[in-house]
Design a protein around this motif. Structure first.
Motif, mmCIF file in Angstrom:
data_model
loop_
_atom_site.group_PDB
_atom_site.id
_atom_site.type_symbol
_atom_site.label_atom_id
_atom_site.label_comp_id
_atom_site.label_asym_id
_atom_site.label_seq_id
_atom_site.Cartn_x
_atom_site.Cartn_y
_atom_site.Cartn_z
ATOM 1 N N PHE A 75 -1.765 1.300 14.803
ATOM 2 C CA PHE A 75 -3.105 1.061 15.333
ATOM 3 C C PHE A 75 -3.362 -0.402 15.645
ATOM 4 O O PHE A 75 -4.222 -0.880 16.818
ATOM 5 C CB PHE A 75 -4.088 1.670 14.550
ATOM 6 N N PHE A 76 -2.901 -1.134 14.839
ATOM 7 C CA PHE A 76 -3.055 -2.786 15.106
ATOM 8 C C PHE A 76 -2.456 -3.263 16.284
ATOM 9 O O PHE A 76 -3.075 -4.130 16.967
ATOM 10 C CB PHE A 76 -2.653 -3.669 13.904
ATOM 11 N N ILE A 115 -9.620 0.492 25.770
ATOM 12 C CA ILE A 115 -9.860 1.495 24.877
ATOM 13 C C ILE A 115 -10.200 2.915 25.369
ATOM 14 O O ILE A 115 -9.969 3.835 24.778
ATOM 15 C CB ILE A 115 -11.066 0.832 23.644
ATOM 16 N N MET A 118 -4.958 -7.819 23.255
ATOM 17 C CA MET A 118 -5.175 -9.082 23.304
ATOM 18 C C MET A 118 -4.175 -10.136 23.896
ATOM 19 O O MET A 118 -4.761 -10.998 24.785
ATOM 20 C CB MET A 118 -5.526 -9.626 21.691
ATOM 21 N N PHE A 163 0.899 -1.142 -0.087
ATOM 22 C CA PHE A 163 0.011 -0.014 0.202
ATOM 23 C C PHE A 163 0.918 1.251 -0.069
ATOM 24 O O PHE A 163 0.670 2.148 -0.786
ATOM 25 C CB PHE A 163 -0.893 -0.126 1.150
ATOM 26 N N TYR A 191 -10.624 -5.106 28.064
ATOM 27 C CA TYR A 191 -10.803 -4.530 26.680
ATOM 28 C C TYR A 191 -11.298 -3.427 26.473
ATOM 29 O O TYR A 191 -10.600 -2.385 25.850
ATOM 30 C CB TYR A 191 -11.083 -5.754 25.682
ATOM 31 N N LEU A 192 -12.387 -3.365 27.103
ATOM 32 C CA LEU A 192 -13.343 -2.131 26.644
ATOM 33 C C LEU A 192 -12.515 -0.970 27.507
ATOM 34 O O LEU A 192 -12.455 0.137 26.918
ATOM 35 C CB LEU A 192 -14.468 -2.358 27.294
ATOM 36 N N LEU A 251 -4.235 -1.149 19.316
ATOM 37 C CA LEU A 251 -5.642 -1.512 19.798
ATOM 38 C C LEU A 251 -6.086 -3.116 19.565
ATOM 39 O O LEU A 251 -7.056 -3.408 20.284
ATOM 40 C CB LEU A 251 -6.501 -0.781 18.767
ATOM 41 N N ILE A 252 -5.447 -3.983 18.843
ATOM 42 C CA ILE A 252 -5.893 -5.144 18.903
ATOM 43 C C ILE A 252 -4.837 -5.971 19.209
ATOM 44 O O ILE A 252 -5.203 -6.836 20.427
ATOM 45 C CB ILE A 252 -6.115 -5.514 17.300
#
Lengths: 281, 256
Positions: free
Chosen positions: B67-68, B195, B76, B35, B191-192, B71-72
């Motif tokens: 961001f991955f 964020i 996790m 990209f 998790y919530l 945030l993810i």
């Protein structure tokens, strides 16, 4: 559809503190959004469609929070309702009764839909009140993708349409979250998958437009609405737009097909996977 | 201590999610490489851009994938290790043996730090390799500050420093998420809450903006254009999160 099953799922939704937490957090979210727009108003001219008045605050407040807040609420509710109940073993208690797995999943989906509808209604009422409280009234006002200003009376219909369409997009995304919740064996996995889908949906229009420009492919711009978050970000306003320059009809058709496509593929998919797997007991 | 780290490390890789995240992450990094190389321009923010060359490619790649990580993948891994094992009861198996809680927490923290380092280094390696293999080189490169020019070696160290700073931000995230995991009773809630913390920090003070907008902060700081304290809030998050979590872990009734 068995109404007893739906009621039990509805009660289980409200037994979780997090459902209440979302509800009680709504005034804070609306207040933060109002604070943000009050600051934003100082740097843009009042003739702009971005300028916030009492009349368009409910729509502006939804635009600001739809993609993050409402999608994440849907993701959390579905994850708790399916994956968390599977993890904790709670789902067995319902499955002891003589319902099929398909009925159970549909009841869970309906309960989620009902809760989300309640959230949307509360958010609409709160933001309408906050709009009157914190912003000046102005008649008529300029809207996105409108050639002519809209009167206050017209705003009521516009706002209701906007909320209705936004609700439908959240349901379409919710069907993807449902699939994520059904296939994931852990709750972090379900939330991670859901958030990953959201990030990819946010990224797709950028990549698509870039590829189109650099590669000189000349593909139609409407393809960017393959991403549900792009429909939420600009699609709803385009669909409701009344301007020569935008083709609302084409956008509406594309959004409808895309939303239905996601809902059918992921909704039916999760129903099939849920009823075929035997790991729930 | 080393045995405990090893056992925790093995448990971490036994979760399929870890390997799966790693594979997905490599795919995402690869796609982002394609990209970016199509784009020919790297964007620092909405206004400033720079032409992409071998020397600065890795930096922009990190921005795309950050961001991955934040945030993810990061949350996790952290939440599964710090909260998931506790709430599912898996940790009892470890605590049957007479291990010290301080050591257990330290082992988890260091393992997660190593794991995050692994993800950061993978990005760095792929970014540098792809940059030098497929992009045109340049004699001098500028970053966000247009007055400072860097040669190839200078640019390499500039990127390396930026990766280091981003890794520090990830460590601050690790400490904070560890604290959140310890205070909250469930995986989803943690998790919530992470964020909400990252987003809410933006509203509290711009000095804490690095939690969500890590690369934005790094870009500005390395160019000398960051007007808030950087190390102080970062070290507060890192140190306080670590110390408070450690304190709570030692007071908990674990085996009940």
């Amino acid at each position: 559809m068995n109404s007893g099953l739906f009621l039990s799922e509805w009660e289980r939704m409200w037994k979780r503190k997090i459902t209440w937490l979302f509800l009680f957090a709504m005034p804070a979210v609306v207040a933060a959004t109002a604070k943000y727009y009050a600051g934003h108003n100082r740097v843009i001219p009042p003739a702009s469609a971005e300028y916030t008045w009492a009349g368009n605050f409910p729509v502006m407040a939804l635009i600001e929070q739809l993609i993050v807040v409402f999608n994440v609420m849907s993701l959390i509710l579905l994850t708790l309702s399916v994956t968390e109940e599977y993890r904790s073993g709670q789902i067995r208690m319902v499955m002891l009764r003589s319902f099929t797995a398909g009925q159970l999943l549909r009841a869970k989906w309906l309960a989620h839909t009902a809760v989300m509808m309640l959230y949307f209604t509360v958010y609409l009422l709160l933001s309408a009140a906050a709009g009157l409280l914190f912003f000046e009234t102005h008649d008529p006002m300029q809207l996105f993708y409108h050639d002519h200003p809209v009167s206050l009376k017209g705003m009521i219909g516009y706002t209701l349409m906007y909320y209705g369409l936004a609700f439908l997009t959240v349901l379409a995304i919710g069907s993807v979250f449902m699939a994520a919740a059904v296939i994931s064996r852990t709750t972090t996995g379900a939330v991670g998958l859901g958030l990953g889908f959201l990030l990819c949906s946010l990224g797709f229009p950028l990549v698509y437009q870039l590829a189109n420009r650099v590669g000189g492919l000349g593909l139609p711009a409407v393809v960017k609405y393959l991403s549900l978050t792009e429909i939420q970000y600009s699609g709803i306003a385009v669909m409701l737009g009344q301007a020569q320059a935008v083709s609302s009809g084409a956008a509406s058709l594309a959004a409808l097909l895309v939303g239905l496509g996601y809902a059918v593929i992921f909704g039916v998919g999760s129903l099939l996977v849920f009823s075929k797997s035997d790991r729930w007991m | 201590m080393f045995a405990m780290m090893l056992s925790d490390w093995e448990r971490m890789w036994k979760r399929k999610k870890t390997l799966f995240s790693m594979l997905i992450f490599v795919v995402i990094v690869g796609l982002d490489c394609l990209f970016l190389s199509m784009q020919k321009l790297g964007a620092f923010d909405n206004v400033s851009t720079a032409p992409l060359v071998s020397e600065n490619f890795a930096l922009f790649l990190l921005k795309e994938v950050s961001f991955f990580l934040v945030l993810i993948i990061g949350p996790m891994l952290i939440i599964d290790s710090m909260n998931g094992e506790y709430t599912s009861g898996q940790l009892r198996m470890v605590l049957i043996r007479p291990v010290s809680f301080a050591q257990l927490f330290l082992a988890k923290w260091m393992n997660l730090a190593a794991m995050l380092l692994l993800f950061t280094l993978v990005t760095f390696a792929i970014g540098e390799a792809f940059g030098y293999a497929f992009l045109p080189g340049a004699d001098t490169v500028v970053f966000l500050n247009p007055e400072q020019q860097y040669g190839p070696a200078g640019a390499f160290f500039y990127c390396f420093q930026s990766y280091g700073l981003f890794y520090l931000i990830l460590l601050a995230q690790l400490s904070l998420t560890g604290l959140i995991c310890t205070l909250l009773p469930g995986v989803v809630l943690s998790y919530l809450w992470w964020i909400a913390t990252a987003v809410g920090a933006l509203y509290v003070s711009d000095s804490f903006g690095f939690l969500l907008m890590g690369m934005d902060t790094v870009f500005k700081w390395t160019a000398g254009m960051y007007h808030h304290p950087f190390y102080l809030p970062l070290l507060i998050c890192l140190g306080m999160g670590f110390a408070v979590t450690m304190g709570i872990w030692q007071r908990r009734g674990w085996t009940k």
